[in-house]
Design an enzyme around this catalytic site. Structure first.
Site, PDB file in Angstrom:
ATOM      1  CG  ASN A  28     -45.663 -11.955 -33.618  1.00 32.73           C
ATOM      2  OD1 ASN A  28     -45.923 -10.622 -34.102  1.00 32.73           O
ATOM      3  ND2 ASN A  28     -44.539 -12.571 -34.515  1.00 32.73           N
ATOM      4  CD  GLU A 103     -54.180  -8.544 -25.342  1.00 28.14           C
ATOM      5  OE1 GLU A 103     -55.298  -8.633 -24.732  1.00 28.14           O
ATOM      6  OE2 GLU A 103     -53.981  -8.649 -26.552  1.00 28.14           O
ATOM      7  NE  ARG A 104     -48.425  -6.281 -27.877  1.00 26.32           N
ATOM      8  CZ  ARG A 104     -47.414  -7.038 -28.340  1.00 26.32           C
ATOM      9  NH1 ARG A 104     -46.242  -7.294 -27.424  1.00 26.32           N
ATOM     10  NH2 ARG A 104     -47.615  -7.823 -29.455  1.00 26.32           N
TER      11      ARG A 104
HETATM   12  P1  TTP Z   1     -51.160  -7.013 -30.097  1.00 23.75           P
HETATM   13  O1  TTP Z   1     -50.853  -5.984 -29.034  1.00 23.75           O
HETATM   14  O2  TTP Z   1     -50.285  -7.938 -30.424  1.00 23.75           O
HETATM   15  O3  TTP Z   1     -52.807  -7.816 -29.601  1.00 23.75           O
HETATM   16  P2  TTP Z   1     -53.312  -8.649 -30.338  1.00 23.75           P
HETATM   17  O4  TTP Z   1     -54.842  -8.685 -29.787  1.00 23.75           O
HETATM   18  O5  TTP Z   1     -53.353  -8.737 -31.773  1.00 23.75           O
HETATM   19  O6  TTP Z   1     -52.737 -10.013 -29.760  1.00 23.75           O
HETATM   20  P3  TTP Z   1     -53.561 -11.486 -29.411  1.00 23.75           P
HETATM   21  O7  TTP Z   1     -53.887 -11.919 -30.420  1.00 23.75           O
HETATM   22  O8  TTP Z   1     -52.090 -12.237 -28.981  1.00 23.75           O
HETATM   23  O9  TTP Z   1     -54.121 -11.125 -28.282  1.00 23.75           O
HETATM   24  O10 TTP Z   1     -51.534  -6.043 -31.385  1.00 23.75           O
HETATM   25  C1  TTP Z   1     -52.513  -5.248 -31.628  1.00 23.75           C
HETATM   26  C2  TTP Z   1     -52.471  -4.355 -33.017  1.00 23.75           C
HETATM   27  O11 TTP Z   1     -51.729  -3.319 -32.520  1.00 23.75           O
HETATM   28  C3  TTP Z   1     -51.647  -5.114 -33.762  1.00 23.75           C
HETATM   29  O12 TTP Z   1     -52.038  -4.855 -35.244  1.00 23.75           O
HETATM   30  C4  TTP Z   1     -50.122  -4.524 -33.864  1.00 23.75           C
HETATM   31  C5  TTP Z   1     -50.485  -3.264 -33.392  1.00 23.75           C
HETATM   32  N1  TTP Z   1     -49.340  -2.644 -32.438  1.00 23.75           N
HETATM   33  C6  TTP Z   1     -48.512  -1.622 -33.083  1.00 23.75           C
HETATM   34  O13 TTP Z   1     -48.693  -1.297 -34.191  1.00 23.75           O
HETATM   35  N2  TTP Z   1     -47.794  -1.002 -32.153  1.00 23.75           N
HETATM   36  C7  TTP Z   1     -47.514  -1.465 -30.660  1.00 23.75           C
HETATM   37  O14 TTP Z   1     -46.757  -0.736 -29.987  1.00 23.75           O
HETATM   38  C8  TTP Z   1     -48.526  -2.435 -30.302  1.00 23.75           C
HETATM   39  C9  TTP Z   1     -48.481  -2.730 -28.953  1.00 23.75           C
HETATM   40  C10 TTP Z   1     -49.328  -3.026 -31.143  1.00 23.75           C
HETATM   41 MG    MG Z   2     -55.349  -9.518 -27.733  1.00 28.10          MG
END
Ligand code: TTP
Ligand code: MG
Length: 230
Positions: A28, A103-104
């Protein structure tokens, strides 16, 4: 003999580089994907592709992430089209190391985020259909390697608090209900397997622990990622 040696050298010079062992780090928003990748900085022979979100925040000066959160009806399609492109570019990037951590992936963009936007009506069915055609085309025509998925499993209320604390400016309006829905979609994809495609075996990690304790948890995955006894 000289002939044989010559042939051998010609072979190793022209043989394609071995593919890296490719690990996709999923979970998430706020589950600690970046922190998990940073844990592996200490090892050699590993390429880390972190924070694709930074590209989404600055495309020729445009913050697509911000536009998407402020006016999803207008920008979700554009945003997800660009997310897919950046993820595909990361999937196709070659490495000089035997291990690659990302990442992702294009899969979570498809099965979690775009799926949610379709269900919630943020994406018009016609827009969803265009994205879906792209995903199907990529699936069939472009090699996307994945050897292992690390799933940082979390409780929605815990990541919600982390997101508030981290205070990434674009995410201030994100409600808990959205985090809950995204959690369910990750679980459906990686645990319940309701989507046909889960491209690699899944290693589940308890990512609810806070920073002071999480290193021990991360360590448990080292041998599977580095593929040696550590
Ligand atoms: P995340 O890809 O989950 O990255 P993060 O850096 O927040 O995760 P972590 O703290 O675990 O390192 O999300 C980044 C932002 O992009 C978040 O606001 C959700 C958004 N997002 C979308 O809206 N659509 C998508 O397809 C993806 C992959 C992310
Ligand atoms: Mg991140």
């Amino acid at each position: 003999l000289t002939n044989c040696t010559g042939l051998f050298f010609r072979h190793i010079m022209t043989a394609p580089a071995a593919k890296p062992f490719t690990v996709l780090v999923e979970g998430n928003i706020g589950s600690g994907k970046t922190t998990f990748l940073e844990h592996f900085q200490q090892f050699e022979d590993i390429t880390l592709l972190t924070e694709p979100v930074e590209e989404w925040r600055n495309l020729n000066g445009w913050n697509l992430l911000d536009l998407m959160y402020k006016d999803p009806a207008k920008w979700a399609m554009t945003f997800q089209a660009y997310v897919s492109l950046t993820m595909l570019e990361m999937h196709r990037r070659t490495t000089k190391t035997p291990v690659k951590l990302m990442e992702r992936s294009i899969f979570s963009a498809r099965y979690c985020f775009v799926e949610h936007m379709k269900r919630s009506g943020t994406l018009h069915p016609a827009q969803y259909s265009v994205l879906n055609e792209w995903f199907d085309f990529i699936d069939n025509e472009v090699p996307v390697d994945a050897d292992l998925i690390v799933y940082l499993k979390t409780t929605p209320s815990i990541v919600y608090e982390r997101i508030k604390k981290r205070a990434r400016s674009e995410e201030q309006c994100v409600p808990l209900s959205y985090i809950v829905e995204l959690h369910k979609l990750h679980e459906d994809w990686l645990i319940n397997r309701t989507h046909a495609e889960c491209p690699a075996p899944v290693l589940v990690i308890d990512a609810d622990l806070d920073l002071s304790q999480i290193t021990e948890e991360y360590k448990k995955s080292e041998h599977q990622i580095l593929r040696k006894a550590v």
